[in-house]
Structures are given as structure tokens and as C-alpha cells.
Design a protein around this motif. Sequence first.
Motif, short mmCIF file in Angstrom:
data_model
loop_
_atom_site.label_atom_id
_atom_site.label_comp_id
_atom_site.label_asym_id
_atom_site.label_seq_id
_atom_site.Cartn_x
_atom_site.Cartn_y
_atom_site.Cartn_z
N LYS A 65 -8.50 -2.98 -7.30
CA LYS A 65 -7.84 -3.63 -6.17
C LYS A 65 -6.97 -2.60 -5.46
N PRO A 66 -6.50 -2.90 -4.25
CA PRO A 66 -5.71 -1.91 -3.50
C PRO A 66 -4.53 -1.31 -4.25
N THR A 67 -3.75 -2.17 -4.92
CA THR A 67 -2.57 -1.68 -5.63
C THR A 67 -2.95 -0.66 -6.69
N ASP A 129 2.21 -1.57 0.45
CA ASP A 129 1.46 -2.59 -0.25
C ASP A 129 2.36 -3.74 -0.69
N ARG A 130 3.51 -3.43 -1.29
CA ARG A 130 4.44 -4.48 -1.73
C ARG A 130 5.08 -5.19 -0.53
N PHE A 131 5.36 -4.45 0.52
CA PHE A 131 5.98 -5.02 1.72
C PHE A 131 5.10 -6.12 2.33
N ILE A 132 3.81 -5.82 2.48
CA ILE A 132 2.90 -6.81 3.08
C ILE A 132 2.64 -7.96 2.10
N ASN A 136 4.50 -10.71 4.08
CA ASN A 136 3.44 -11.32 4.89
C ASN A 136 2.23 -11.62 4.01
N PRO A 137 2.42 -12.46 2.98
CA PRO A 137 1.37 -12.67 1.97
C PRO A 137 0.08 -13.29 2.53
N LEU A 138 0.20 -14.12 3.58
CA LEU A 138 -0.99 -14.78 4.13
C LEU A 138 -1.96 -13.80 4.78
N ILE A 144 -4.82 -5.49 3.79
CA ILE A 144 -4.91 -4.53 2.69
C ILE A 144 -6.21 -4.77 1.92
N LYS A 145 -7.17 -3.93 2.18
CA LYS A 145 -8.46 -3.99 1.51
C LYS A 145 -8.69 -2.69 0.74
#
Length: 332
Positions: A65-67, A129-132, A136-138, A144-145
Motif C-alpha cells: 500500500k502507499p504508506t 500521506d498522514r496529512f491526507i 481528508n480521509p474521503l 494516494i495510490k
Amino acid sequence: MVSDNTITLTNSTTNIPEFLLQGFPGLPEQYYVLLGTFFFLIYLVLAIGNIFIIVFVAYEKSLQKPTYIIFCNLAVADFGFGTTTLPRIISKYWMSDKKMSFNACFTQMYFVHFLGATTSFLLALMALDRFIAICNPLRYTALIKNSTIAVLCSVVWIANLLQLSAITAQALSVTYCGPNLIIQCYCDHFSVTKLACADISAIKTTSFVVALLVLWGPLIFIIFSYVSIIISVMKISSKEGRYKTFSTCTPQLFIICLYYLPRTFIYLSNTFGLALGTDTRIMLTMMHSLFPALINPFIYCFRTKEIKETLMKKIKQGQVRVDGKKSFVQGK
């Protein structure tokens, strides 16, 4: 007579053939083997931990995954930095090998700053990554892909590759005719360029601009992102929800502080000539250089819930297979 610590050439247009790494000047020789062993253990743990992160995430499909792609890139940079610096330091204290050829020193300097700059921007990507994800979780899955993060990580590596090539080429454009004693455990830009037998004002200016870009540019963004994250977390009505959300950021926040604070302090002391003992300066440099790379795998394994749960699941599956084989053999 030529001193052991200085090589001076009569032809001032020719670069000196080698540099001497001083390391910790206040350390008695009877502790050299002990310090070399300490650095060897650090390298062993650093290498095993970061290679484990790379292999585990690459093998486990559920973690791709991105993280975790960012984690893998950071692990590559950390392992690369440790491999660039630590074997040479270990050699100095185990075998009293303090000589380093001119080309080898500049090669090490290049990779030290290339990998350091790459780490800085990767930490900024982690903050993004954590900010979005929190603010802005939706839109997280849309913005972030895996492909997006792969492109951004590639841009970070390539941009720093080109940037540090230019910086190193500029440092090589001046003559180094002596002295050749580097008061550090490895070759870095500040320690090497101050030995030049020429005016380095242009090099200092370039170094300052690059430091603003590489060090404080990502740091300013990271501070902005985490302030925004804290504000968003405080709006969560549930205390448990606030704790759970913020706990996903604490590992990164700890690493960021450990990476940027000593580095900023060292850079400011170098720039403004603040009085700082040589051993203290070297110790702080080694701390911000190696400690993040050393503890990153432990933080991501034991503080990142998904990696920890996946790892425990694999361990339990392994135990079940072993117990099953034992039962089969005994039954047979």
C-alpha cells in the motif's frame, strides 16, 4: 619531515592523493576496538532491520500500500546510508585504517548527502500521506495510490541524484593541496570543502541554498502537515478516537524529530560558527545520521498495527505448520 596527519604537495594545482579521517579526537586508543565493535553491532542491527522491512513488504501482498511503499523506500535509503558510512568507520577503529583515497572520499561524500537528502524528502512524503489520510480521509484512496507514490518516490530519488551530482562536481572544481585531515568519522561536504586551497565562497552559498531546499523545505511542510493533523485530531469528539488517530502519526513524528533537530542544530552551528566541542559535534552528527536508520524498522514493526498484526499472523501460521508436521509424523 611530513606529518602523519598532513600531506602537502609541492604542486599546488594537483589534488592531494588521500584524506585522513580523524574520528573522535578525544578517544583514547585503548577504546578503539570497543567503539569499532559498537559501530559493528549498530550496522548489523541496521542492516537486518531495514532488509527485513524491504523483503517483508515486498513479499506480503496485503502490505503493498502507499504508506508501506514509502517505508520501503526509506528502508533502502537507511540501509544505503549505513553501508556508505559504517564499514569505513569500523575499519578505522578495528584496523587503525584512517586513510581514504581522494576519489573514495568524494564518492562517500556524494552518497552521504544523496541518501540524506532522499531521506528528508521521503519523510515529507510520509507526512503528506498522514496529512491526507487524517485531514481528508474521503479523498485518500483517490489521491494516494500505489502508482502515485511510486512516481513521487522515483522523482525524489532522481532529483536528488542530479542535485548532488552538481554539488559534488562544484566541490571537485577547486584544488585540495593540504592539509588533508578530516575532523569527522566520514567524508561530508562541510568537512571536505573547508580543506580546499581556494576561495570557496561560491560553494558555501550553493551549500546554504541547497540546505534550505533539502533540510528546511521538507521540514516546513512537515510542521504544517502535523499542525493540521493535530487540529483535525482535536476535533474528534471521542477521546479514544483521538488517541487511535494520533497514534498512527507518533512513530513518524518521533523519527522526524530525531532526524531534523540535531541536523538543524549542527548546520546552524557550522553556518554561524557557534562554539561546539569537536567530539560533541561528531557525536551529534553520528546521532542524527545513524539513529533514525537504526530504529526505523523497530518503530514500523512494533508501532505500526498492520505490520505487527501481519507479522504475528505469519508467526502463528508457521507454528501451526510446524505443529501439524509434528502431529503427522507422530501419527504416522
